[in-house]
Motif scaffolding. Structure first.
Motif, PDB file in Angstrom:
ATOM      1  N   THR A  91       0.459  -0.733 -10.548  1.00  0.00           N
ATOM      2  CA  THR A  91       1.926  -1.100  -9.641  1.00  0.00           C
ATOM      3  C   THR A  91       1.890  -0.778  -8.659  1.00  0.00           C
ATOM      4  OG1 THR A  91       2.815  -0.931 -12.055  1.00  0.00           O
ATOM      5  CG2 THR A  91       4.548  -0.938 -10.071  1.00  0.00           C
ATOM      6  N   THR A  92       1.636   0.280  -7.959  1.00  0.00           N
ATOM      7  CA  THR A  92       1.278   0.823  -6.406  1.00  0.00           C
ATOM      8  C   THR A  92       0.840  -0.054  -5.280  1.00  0.00           C
ATOM      9  OG1 THR A  92       2.189   3.485  -7.244  1.00  0.00           O
ATOM     10  CG2 THR A  92       1.675   2.858  -4.785  1.00  0.00           C
ATOM     11  N   GLU A  93      -0.476  -0.358  -5.900  1.00  0.00           N
ATOM     12  CA  GLU A  93      -1.502  -1.435  -5.255  1.00  0.00           C
ATOM     13  C   GLU A  93      -0.925  -2.541  -5.469  1.00  0.00           C
ATOM     14  OE1 GLU A  93      -2.421   0.882  -7.515  1.00  0.00           O
ATOM     15  OE2 GLU A  93      -3.744   2.174  -6.962  1.00  0.00           O
ATOM     16  N   ILE A  94      -0.727  -3.662  -5.848  1.00  0.00           N
ATOM     17  CA  ILE A  94       0.325  -4.644  -6.069  1.00  0.00           C
ATOM     18  C   ILE A  94       1.841  -4.678  -5.260  1.00  0.00           C
ATOM     19  CG2 ILE A  94       1.475  -6.475  -7.039  1.00  0.00           C
ATOM     20  CD1 ILE A  94      -0.618  -5.410  -9.641  1.00  0.00           C
ATOM     21  N   ALA A  95       3.002  -3.601  -5.756  1.00  0.00           N
ATOM     22  CA  ALA A  95       3.064  -3.320  -4.029  1.00  0.00           C
ATOM     23  C   ALA A  95       3.071  -3.303  -2.946  1.00  0.00           C
ATOM     24  CB  ALA A  95       4.633  -2.802  -4.950  1.00  0.00           C
ATOM     25  N   LEU A  96       1.944  -2.454  -2.642  1.00  0.00           N
ATOM     26  CA  LEU A  96       2.152  -2.304  -1.617  1.00  0.00           C
ATOM     27  C   LEU A  96       1.015  -3.752  -0.877  1.00  0.00           C
ATOM     28  CD1 LEU A  96       1.261  -0.277   0.818  1.00  0.00           C
ATOM     29  CD2 LEU A  96      -0.732  -0.492   0.243  1.00  0.00           C
ATOM     30  N   LEU A  97       0.200  -4.706  -1.162  1.00  0.00           N
ATOM     31  CA  LEU A  97       0.616  -5.557  -1.058  1.00  0.00           C
ATOM     32  C   LEU A  97       1.705  -6.595  -1.033  1.00  0.00           C
ATOM     33  CD1 LEU A  97      -1.564  -8.011  -0.354  1.00  0.00           C
ATOM     34  CD2 LEU A  97      -1.869  -8.842  -2.341  1.00  0.00           C
ATOM     35  N   LEU A  98       2.654  -6.789  -1.972  1.00  0.00           N
ATOM     36  CA  LEU A  98       3.694  -7.134  -1.620  1.00  0.00           C
ATOM     37  C   LEU A  98       4.878  -6.659  -0.770  1.00  0.00           C
ATOM     38  CD1 LEU A  98       6.082  -9.063  -2.636  1.00  0.00           C
ATOM     39  CD2 LEU A  98       6.627  -7.919  -4.512  1.00  0.00           C
ATOM     40  N   ALA A  99       4.527  -5.888  -0.788  1.00  0.00           N
ATOM     41  CA  ALA A  99       5.292  -5.343   0.974  1.00  0.00           C
ATOM     42  C   ALA A  99       4.766  -5.723   2.399  1.00  0.00           C
ATOM     43  CB  ALA A  99       5.188  -3.515   1.523  1.00  0.00           C
ATOM     44  N   TYR A 100       3.774  -5.485   2.566  1.00  0.00           N
ATOM     45  CA  TYR A 100       3.400  -6.721   3.217  1.00  0.00           C
ATOM     46  C   TYR A 100       3.089  -7.871   3.582  1.00  0.00           C
ATOM     47  CZ  TYR A 100      -0.241  -8.773   6.553  1.00  0.00           C
ATOM     48  OH  TYR A 100      -1.296  -9.868   7.294  1.00  0.00           O
ATOM     49  N   LEU A 101       3.289  -8.743   2.386  1.00  0.00           N
ATOM     50  CA  LEU A 101       3.696 -10.002   2.103  1.00  0.00           C
ATOM     51  C   LEU A 101       5.335 -10.574   2.484  1.00  0.00           C
ATOM     52  CD1 LEU A 101       1.687 -10.930  -0.596  1.00  0.00           C
ATOM     53  CD2 LEU A 101       1.327 -11.894   1.371  1.00  0.00           C
ATOM     54  N   ILE A 102       6.067  -9.198   2.388  1.00  0.00           N
ATOM     55  CA  ILE A 102       7.574  -9.461   2.769  1.00  0.00           C
ATOM     56  C   ILE A 102       7.837  -8.597   4.359  1.00  0.00           C
ATOM     57  CG2 ILE A 102       9.668  -7.529   3.003  1.00  0.00           C
ATOM     58  CD1 ILE A 102       8.622  -7.545  -0.700  1.00  0.00           C
ATOM     59  N   GLY A 103       6.878  -8.841   4.908  1.00  0.00           N
ATOM     60  CA  GLY A 103       6.828  -8.286   5.849  1.00  0.00           C
ATOM     61  C   GLY A 103       6.671  -8.998   6.872  1.00  0.00           C
ATOM     62  N   VAL A 104       5.656  -9.781   6.470  1.00  0.00           N
ATOM     63  CA  VAL A 104       5.200 -11.648   7.134  1.00  0.00           C
ATOM     64  C   VAL A 104       6.541 -12.891   6.776  1.00  0.00           C
ATOM     65  CG1 VAL A 104       3.532 -13.645   6.982  1.00  0.00           C
ATOM     66  CG2 VAL A 104       3.119 -11.463   6.223  1.00  0.00           C
ATOM     67  N   ALA A 107       9.553 -12.620   9.522  1.00  0.00           N
ATOM     68  CA  ALA A 107      10.040 -13.448  11.061  1.00  0.00           C
ATOM     69  C   ALA A 107      10.122 -14.680  10.961  1.00  0.00           C
ATOM     70  CB  ALA A 107       8.128 -13.577  11.113  1.00  0.00           C
ATOM     71  N   ARG A 108      10.485 -15.307   9.105  1.00  0.00           N
ATOM     72  CA  ARG A 108      10.468 -16.932   8.450  1.00  0.00           C
ATOM     73  C   ARG A 108      11.961 -16.879   8.199  1.00  0.00           C
ATOM     74  NH1 ARG A 108       5.146 -19.643   6.136  1.00  0.00           N
ATOM     75  NH2 ARG A 108       3.713 -19.932   7.760  1.00  0.00           N
ATOM     76  N   ASP A 109      12.062 -15.349   7.040  1.00  0.00           N
ATOM     77  CA  ASP A 109      13.498 -15.982   6.304  1.00  0.00           C
ATOM     78  C   ASP A 109      13.686 -14.197   6.033  1.00  0.00           C
ATOM     79  OD1 ASP A 109      15.593 -16.148   4.747  1.00  0.00           O
ATOM     80  OD2 ASP A 109      14.568 -18.159   4.356  1.00  0.00           O
ATOM     81  N   GLN A 110      14.745 -13.030   6.783  1.00  0.00           N
ATOM     82  CA  GLN A 110      14.883 -12.477   6.361  1.00  0.00           C
ATOM     83  C   GLN A 110      16.019 -12.215   5.390  1.00  0.00           C
ATOM     84  OE1 GLN A 110      16.321 -10.465  10.183  1.00  0.00           O
ATOM     85  NE2 GLN A 110      15.143 -11.906  11.032  1.00  0.00           N
ATOM     86  N   LEU A 111      16.556 -12.697   5.318  1.00  0.00           N
ATOM     87  CA  LEU A 111      17.828 -12.870   3.992  1.00  0.00           C
ATOM     88  C   LEU A 111      16.364 -12.702   2.646  1.00  0.00           C
ATOM     89  CD1 LEU A 111      20.803 -12.548   2.272  1.00  0.00           C
ATOM     90  CD2 LEU A 111      20.596 -14.878   2.538  1.00  0.00           C
ATOM     91  N   LEU A 112      15.761 -14.531   2.749  1.00  0.00           N
ATOM     92  CA  LEU A 112      15.051 -14.035   1.460  1.00  0.00           C
ATOM     93  C   LEU A 112      13.716 -13.163   1.472  1.00  0.00           C
ATOM     94  CD1 LEU A 112      13.657 -16.234  -1.079  1.00  0.00           C
ATOM     95  CD2 LEU A 112      12.443 -17.094   1.186  1.00  0.00           C
ATOM     96  N   ALA A 113      13.064 -12.707   2.160  1.00  0.00           N
ATOM     97  CA  ALA A 113      12.721 -11.149   2.260  1.00  0.00           C
ATOM     98  C   ALA A 113      13.413  -9.983   2.072  1.00  0.00           C
ATOM     99  CB  ALA A 113      12.209 -11.065   3.377  1.00  0.00           C
ATOM    100  N   ALA A 114      14.720  -9.679   2.127  1.00  0.00           N
ATOM    101  CA  ALA A 114      15.354  -8.654   1.693  1.00  0.00           C
ATOM    102  C   ALA A 114      15.546  -8.789  -0.036  1.00  0.00           C
ATOM    103  CB  ALA A 114      16.610  -8.739   2.257  1.00  0.00           C
ATOM    104  N   ALA A 115      15.858  -9.549   0.095  1.00  0.00           N
ATOM    105  CA  ALA A 115      16.100  -9.875  -1.426  1.00  0.00           C
ATOM    106  C   ALA A 115      14.953 -10.102  -2.096  1.00  0.00           C
ATOM    107  CB  ALA A 115      16.816 -11.853  -1.848  1.00  0.00           C
ATOM    108  N   LEU A 116      13.838 -10.118  -1.860  1.00  0.00           N
ATOM    109  CA  LEU A 116      12.775 -10.367  -2.525  1.00  0.00           C
ATOM    110  C   LEU A 116      12.107  -8.675  -2.812  1.00  0.00           C
ATOM    111  CD1 LEU A 116      10.269 -11.422  -3.712  1.00  0.00           C
ATOM    112  CD2 LEU A 116       8.502 -11.761  -1.821  1.00  0.00           C
ATOM    113  N   ALA A 117      12.315  -7.952  -1.405  1.00  0.00           N
ATOM    114  CA  ALA A 117      12.018  -6.128  -1.473  1.00  0.00           C
ATOM    115  C   ALA A 117      13.262  -5.939  -2.657  1.00  0.00           C
ATOM    116  CB  ALA A 117      12.476  -6.239   0.089  1.00  0.00           C
ATOM    117  N   VAL A 118      14.882  -6.091  -2.284  1.00  0.00           N
ATOM    118  CA  VAL A 118      15.103  -5.620  -3.741  1.00  0.00           C
ATOM    119  C   VAL A 118      15.444  -5.607  -4.605  1.00  0.00           C
ATOM    120  CG1 VAL A 118      17.794  -5.600  -4.190  1.00  0.00           C
ATOM    121  CG2 VAL A 118      17.314  -5.171  -1.882  1.00  0.00           C
TER     122      VAL A 118
END
Length: 421
Positions: A91-104, A107-118
């Motif tokens: 779980t933590t390993e997948i979440a870390l990779l997802l955090a990186y993708l959310i950071g990417v 740069a394109r859609d901050q609102l979508l990234a924030a929703a995905l993080a929540v």
């Protein structure tokens, strides 16, 4: 001026990524543990992973984004390989990779990234609840039913052709949609019995499913009453409560096809809804705890399925056959056949009969008296149809408990409409 604007935009992206990383990292830090068995990453690692993704995206090099992503994934794989805890997970390993993708993504859609993080943080925080739900609360029969329903909804339904066949007599997509409605009604009733007190579950699920199909709701409740696991009186009360939706939908249909009829229909529909609601709630409240044995919560047998596919398919086939018969009669006899077909349609769906009649003319037209009389006749035919469905699905005890309420609210509608006219 342009450089200042670009700098502000870049800082906003980085700040958004930092916030997303901190949100996910704080949750993981609380579960990281201590000592040699602690997990891979915590609040700093997640924040840095998200910032790395945002920075790589701002540089604008697709290759760099891919290389850093592979590096983060390699870190996660290495940490999992070196895990020496008794219950390793990813779980933590997948979440870390997802955090990186959310950071990417920042740069394109901050609102979508924030929703995905929540959403991701919510899933991480709900670990214990999700484990308990999937391991302890769900029964094997419910899992199987859910898989069947998902397969029908996501795989079979999209493949069914949505076009009229046999010269417009039958649309397979409509038949499939009706079958899915019946299955969803049974599933909602099953879940309601497990989550709520018996009276609340029956009343709420009956009212909600009545807006889909009151006839189907009466049939579904009757099938449960025939099994003997629930009180006939409570099931009958819930069945009559579903007729409140029938009255409401008559007004909705009138507003859609012939708004002028609202002046004539609102009072009869209100009278019918009040009688159905009062009768149904009296029946539901009068049941002892909602069950035959006096308990307050339904006692379902272990490994109970959420629905019965065969019974739902039979009801869908019956209603479809009635609709095909209406279309044939309309083609054969023209306008007279349409009126007769509307009465036949009332055997299965009074809303289709209402729409077919109201389009003949407004309340001030020469057709108004005939339309009003045909509508009242259609309601009476529909009441008889519902009573017959109650008898066929739940037996004579269920039918005797349901039919008086159905007839009473129908007579209230007819009586007020005749007086109002």
């Amino acid at each position: 001026m342009q450089a200042s604007s670009d700098f502000s935009a870049a800082m906003a992206v980085l700040a958004s990524a930092l916030g997303c990383g901190l949100l996910m990292g704080i949750e993981r830090e609380r579960r990281k543990g201590d000592g040699p068995f602690r997990s891979l990453a915590g609040v700093r690692s997640f924040a840095l992973a998200a910032l790395s993704g945002a920075a790589a995206a701002l540089i604008g090099s697709t290759a760099l984004v891919a290389v850093v992503g592979v590096f983060i994934a390699a870190l996660a794989v290495t940490a999992y390989a070196r895990d020496r805890s008794g219950d390793p997970g990813v779980t933590t390993e997948i979440a870390l990779l997802l955090a990186y993708l959310i950071g990417v993504l920042c740069a394109r859609d901050q609102l979508l990234a924030a929703a995905l993080a929540v959403a991701a943080t919510g899933l991480l925080a709900a670990r214990d609840s999700l484990h308990q739900f999937s391991r302890d609360w769900l029964q094997p029969g419910e899992v199987r039913s859910g898989l069947i329903l998902a397969a029908l909804l996501l795989l079979v339904a999209p493949l069914v052709p949505n076009e009229a066949l046999w010269q417009g007599l039958l649309n397979p997509h409509v038949v499939m949609r009706l079958l899915l409605v019946l299955l969803v009604i049974q599933s909602l009733a099953h879940v309601g019995r497990r989550l709520l007190q018996a009276r609340q579950a029956m009343a709420l699920s009956a009212l909600a499913s009545g807006f889909v199909s009151s006839t189907a709701t009466i049939a579904s409740l009757g099938m449960e009453a025939r099994e003997g696991t629930v009180a006939v009186r409570a099931q009958a009360g819930a069945a009559v409560l579903s007729c409140v939706a029938t009255m409401a939908q008559i007004v909705v249909v009138a507003a859609a096809v012939q708004p002028a009829w609202l002046v004539r229909l609102w009072a009869p529909a209100l009278a019918g809804a009040v009688v159905a609601g009062a009768w149904g709630w009296w029946r539901v409240r009068g049941a002892t705890g909602g069950l035959e044995d006096g308990t307050t919560r339904p006692q379902l047998p272990p490994d109970t399925a959420m629905f019965k596919l065969r019974d739902a398919a039979l009801i869908a086939a019956l209603l479809t056959a009635v609709q095909v018969g209406v279309q044939l009669l309309t083609r054969w006899q023209g306008d007279a056949g349409m009126l007769a077909g509307a009465l036949l349609a009332a055997l299965a769906d009074v809303h289709a009969a209402t729409a077919a009649l109201l389009v003949q003319g407004g309340p001030a037209s020469p057709m108004a008296p005939a339309v009003a009389q045909a509508l009242m006749a259609a309601l009476l035919v529909h009441a008889g149809s519902k009573s017959a469905v109650a008898l066929a699905s739940g037996g004579w005890r269920y039918a005797l408990a349901v039919a008086p309420g159905i007839v009473a609210h129908t007579l209230a509608f007819v009586g007020v409409m005749a007086f109002w006219g």
